[in-house]
Design an enzyme around this catalytic site. Sequence first.
Site, PDB file in Angstrom:
ATOM      1  N   THR A   1     -70.516  12.411  -1.214  1.00 27.62           N
ATOM      2  CA  THR A   1     -71.948  12.694  -1.364  1.00 27.62           C
ATOM      3  C   THR A   1     -72.473  13.610  -0.262  1.00 27.62           C
ATOM      4  O   THR A   1     -73.674  13.826  -0.166  1.00 27.62           O
ATOM      5  CB  THR A   1     -72.753  11.388  -1.337  1.00 27.62           C
ATOM      6  OG1 THR A   1     -72.494  10.695  -0.103  1.00 27.62           O
ATOM      7  CG2 THR A   1     -72.377  10.486  -2.506  1.00 27.62           C
TER       8      THR A   1
ATOM      9  N   GLY B   1     -73.839  16.597   1.563  1.00 28.32           N
ATOM     10  CA  GLY B   1     -74.504  17.823   1.148  1.00 28.32           C
ATOM     11  C   GLY B   1     -75.284  17.740  -0.141  1.00 28.32           C
ATOM     12  O   GLY B   1     -75.692  18.771  -0.689  1.00 28.32           O
ATOM     13  N   THR B   2     -75.544  16.538  -0.644  1.00 27.52           N
ATOM     14  CA  THR B   2     -76.272  16.425  -1.915  1.00 27.52           C
ATOM     15  C   THR B   2     -77.696  16.966  -1.794  1.00 27.52           C
ATOM     16  O   THR B   2     -78.190  17.629  -2.710  1.00 27.52           O
ATOM     17  CB  THR B   2     -76.315  14.961  -2.395  1.00 27.52           C
ATOM     18  OG1 THR B   2     -76.769  14.123  -1.326  1.00 27.52           O
ATOM     19  CG2 THR B   2     -74.942  14.488  -2.850  1.00 27.52           C
ATOM     20  N   GLY B   3     -78.359  16.688  -0.668  1.00 28.72           N
ATOM     21  CA  GLY B   3     -79.720  17.191  -0.503  1.00 28.72           C
ATOM     22  C   GLY B   3     -79.775  18.701  -0.427  1.00 28.72           C
ATOM     23  O   GLY B   3     -80.631  19.344  -1.045  1.00 28.72           O
ATOM     24  N   CYS B   4     -78.835  19.288   0.324  1.00 33.51           N
ATOM     25  CA  CYS B   4     -78.756  20.751   0.413  1.00 33.51           C
ATOM     26  C   CYS B   4     -78.491  21.348  -0.963  1.00 33.51           C
ATOM     27  O   CYS B   4     -79.097  22.362  -1.351  1.00 33.51           O
ATOM     28  CB  CYS B   4     -77.629  21.158   1.358  1.00 33.51           C
ATOM     29  SG  CYS B   4     -77.775  20.520   3.041  1.00 33.51           S
TER      30      CYS B   4
ATOM     31  N   LYS C   1     -87.057  12.549  -2.996  1.00 28.53           N
ATOM     32  CA  LYS C   1     -85.761  12.199  -3.571  1.00 28.53           C
ATOM     33  C   LYS C   1     -85.487  10.709  -3.372  1.00 28.53           C
ATOM     34  O   LYS C   1     -85.569  10.195  -2.256  1.00 28.53           O
ATOM     35  CB  LYS C   1     -84.660  13.040  -2.930  1.00 28.53           C
ATOM     36  CG  LYS C   1     -84.850  14.541  -3.162  1.00 28.53           C
ATOM     37  CD  LYS C   1     -83.858  15.381  -2.383  1.00 28.53           C
ATOM     38  CE  LYS C   1     -84.095  15.303  -0.900  1.00 28.53           C
ATOM     39  NZ  LYS C   1     -83.272  16.285  -0.140  1.00 28.53           N
TER      40      LYS C   1
END
Length: 278
Positions: free
Chosen positions: A218, A220-223, A186
């Site tokens: 932003t 928790g964007t990866g989760c 990412k």
Amino acid sequence: MSADGTANTAKTVAALSIAGSDSSGGAGIQADLKTFAALGVYGATAIPAITAQNTLGVTAVHLIPGDIVAAQIDAVFADLNVRAVKTGMLGGAEQIGATADRLRRWAGDVPVVVDPVMVSTSGARLLEASAVRALVEGLFPLADIITPNLAEAAALLDVSIARTDGEIDEQARRFYALGPRAVLIKGGHRDDATATDVLFDGTEIHRFTASRVPTRNTHGTGCTLSSAIAAHLATGVPIAAAVEAAKAYLQGALLAADAFHIGDGAGPVAHFWKMPKI
């Protein structure tokens, strides 16, 4: 009952999140459940870690014993129609070992998304340093796709953070050699006008580019991205198409994120941006 009044005996498609709990609701299993629901997949959880956190940071972490982690996974697989698994914050080697052991028993042909969560948005360490080897050797070979961000990729490979497309491509190939069937690095933390994620499926490089959204929300964007991938995989979507659809979903959640004012720090994205406001 189905719409025509007949009995519906087919079990609903479910996705299982094995990840930490975020008390502020923006990341971890809370973000995963919201994402699953928004994308029409029933969500179940197994919790290996509990965090005390809000939009300003993480103040405490409690790891759940491995046998309890295993029991949660057993309970879900034994009863629900699990068609995808997503792992997030696992915390330590004991929790990783229990997760890997249960996935080897239950997952079979069920797609597994491994998000190697190491550090929170606020900078708190969420994976014990001693657990990195367990993650790489125990879970990566079980994964259909792993989803490190640039900093996680560098830490896991013990190299500098990639600065160029060529460096990212090379790191993706190195991860692929560790056993997962696909790698998504990412690129949201690069200082570019656009955010580009790089997918390597063992054959070719795919690039997914989206405009950077100017928002402070932003958390928790990866989760959210990894659970969105899992939700699409659960319904039979191929990996590259699942990543593309998940990116589009996250972009919409970021664009709508400023409708919220949750806390005084980095707030959550708008997981239900496609749905009526309540």
